[in-house]
Design a protein around this motif. Structure first.
Motif, PDB file in Angstrom:
ATOM      1  N   VAL A  58     -35.215  11.393  -4.432  1.00 17.54           N
ATOM      2  CA  VAL A  58     -34.609  12.620  -3.927  1.00 17.54           C
ATOM      3  C   VAL A  58     -35.012  13.841  -4.762  1.00 17.54           C
ATOM      4  O   VAL A  58     -35.136  14.954  -4.233  1.00 17.54           O
ATOM      5  CB  VAL A  58     -33.070  12.471  -3.838  1.00 17.54           C
ATOM      6  N   THR A 104     -33.364   3.627   2.934  1.00 15.07           N
ATOM      7  CA  THR A 104     -32.831   4.929   2.536  1.00 15.07           C
ATOM      8  C   THR A 104     -33.932   5.847   2.023  1.00 15.07           C
ATOM      9  O   THR A 104     -33.970   7.035   2.361  1.00 15.07           O
ATOM     10  CB  THR A 104     -31.738   4.750   1.457  1.00 15.07           C
ATOM     11  N   LEU A 146     -34.998   9.430   3.587  1.00 22.73           N
ATOM     12  CA  LEU A 146     -35.025  10.668   2.796  1.00 22.73           C
ATOM     13  C   LEU A 146     -36.343  11.404   2.998  1.00 22.73           C
ATOM     14  O   LEU A 146     -36.369  12.626   3.220  1.00 22.73           O
ATOM     15  CB  LEU A 146     -34.829  10.341   1.314  1.00 22.73           C
ATOM     16  N   LEU A 179     -33.382   5.864  -6.132  1.00 25.19           N
ATOM     17  CA  LEU A 179     -32.934   6.926  -5.234  1.00 25.19           C
ATOM     18  C   LEU A 179     -33.019   8.291  -5.907  1.00 25.19           C
ATOM     19  O   LEU A 179     -33.406   9.286  -5.272  1.00 25.19           O
ATOM     20  CB  LEU A 179     -31.501   6.648  -4.776  1.00 25.19           C
ATOM     21  N   LYS A 236     -25.185   6.516  -3.884  1.00 20.43           N
ATOM     22  CA  LYS A 236     -24.799   5.115  -3.743  1.00 20.43           C
ATOM     23  C   LYS A 236     -23.468   4.994  -4.466  1.00 20.43           C
ATOM     24  O   LYS A 236     -23.432   4.909  -5.703  1.00 20.43           O
ATOM     25  CB  LYS A 236     -25.847   4.191  -4.354  1.00 20.43           C
ATOM     26  N   LEU A 292     -27.396  10.959   2.618  1.00 18.04           N
ATOM     27  CA  LEU A 292     -27.448   9.537   2.912  1.00 18.04           C
ATOM     28  C   LEU A 292     -26.612   8.796   1.886  1.00 18.04           C
ATOM     29  O   LEU A 292     -26.739   9.034   0.681  1.00 18.04           O
ATOM     30  CB  LEU A 292     -28.893   9.041   2.888  1.00 18.04           C
ATOM     31  N   GLU A 316     -25.666   5.101   0.536  1.00 15.40           N
ATOM     32  CA  GLU A 316     -26.060   3.690   0.595  1.00 15.40           C
ATOM     33  C   GLU A 316     -24.922   2.787   0.149  1.00 15.40           C
ATOM     34  O   GLU A 316     -24.412   2.916  -0.966  1.00 15.40           O
ATOM     35  CB  GLU A 316     -27.288   3.440  -0.274  1.00 15.40           C
ATOM     36  N   VAL A 373     -28.563  12.196  -1.591  1.00 13.67           N
ATOM     37  CA  VAL A 373     -28.297  10.767  -1.499  1.00 13.67           C
ATOM     38  C   VAL A 373     -27.277  10.350  -2.547  1.00 13.67           C
ATOM     39  O   VAL A 373     -27.191  10.950  -3.623  1.00 13.67           O
ATOM     40  CB  VAL A 373     -29.609   9.955  -1.679  1.00 13.67           C
TER      41      VAL A 373
END
Length: 214
Positions: A58, A20, A24, A54, A38, A113, A115, A36
């Motif tokens: 990002v 991921t 990115l 993450l 999760k 994205l 995850e 992003v």
């Protein structure tokens, strides 16, 4: 609707977060504003480790997300390192909470994205598996698989599940340092059967192109 890519895998500890983060960076290099999330992270004691990774990634790629906190990246956490069904005591999936965070992210992103946790048939609650969440979020899928012995079976099972659910997807291989036998014991099968072998470490630009046009 903005593009939503759900990063899933054949099992846990396959390399979803690693993949991921590379995606990115690659999408950002293409001039896209990236986001992003999760949705669920288990095994969270003080703070979500994957979520922190993450978030830092990002923030460095999309300045519009500087005000985000880790709770914006990981809206649902549980302390027990287990499937969400078990970790939550079978708490019903709070889809509204997840959708709200995705839509907030989409306000500042061209592509988000998402995850997942574990593999496709990780149970979230009594009625919902991780594969169901992909459909509920109207996302396309990136299946990350491993390169060690057994990856043929694991990959084909996961691909069959995605096809049965009518989820558009592509498959990529995350070959770790110790998985050096892949080219001898597994890759020949995929090549012979016409599957393109895309490796996360080598083909991230091609993977981005395929995902963008999926």
């Amino acid at each position: 609707m903005k593009r939503r890519i759900f990063i899933t895998a054949t099992n846990t500890d396959i390399g979803k977060t690693y993949t991921t983060k590379l995606l990115l960076q690659a999408f950002a290099e293409r001039g896209l504003k990236v986001g992003v999330i999760k949705p669920i992270e288990t095994g969270v004691v003080d703070y979500p480790l994957d979520g922190e990774e993450l978030l830092e990634c990002v923030k460095g790629l999309n300045p519009k997300l500087w005000s985000l906190e880790v709770e914006d990246i990981v809206p649902i956490t549980y302390p027990l390192p287990a499937a969400p069904f078990v970790a939550s005591g079978n708490t019903p999936l709070d889809l509204k909470k997840i959708l709200q965070k995705i839509e907030e992210m989409e306000a500042f992103s061209d592509i988000v994205l998402i995850e997942g946790a574990g593999g496709l048939y990780v149970p979230i609650d009594e009625k919902t598996m991780m594969i169901d969440l992909i459909k509920l979020l109207n996302a396309k899928a990136l299946l990350v698989t491993h390169c060690s012995l057994g990856c043929i079976n694991d990959t084909l099972l996961s691909e069959k599940a995605l096809e049965s659910a009518n989820i558009p997807y592509i498959t990529v291989f995350n070959c770790k340092g110790e998985e050096k036998s892949f080219s001898v014991v597994s890759e020949p099968y995929f090549i012979k059967t016409g599957q393109k072998v895309l490796k996360v470490s080598d083909d991230i630009d091609s993977i981005c192109e395929l995902l963008y046009n999926l």
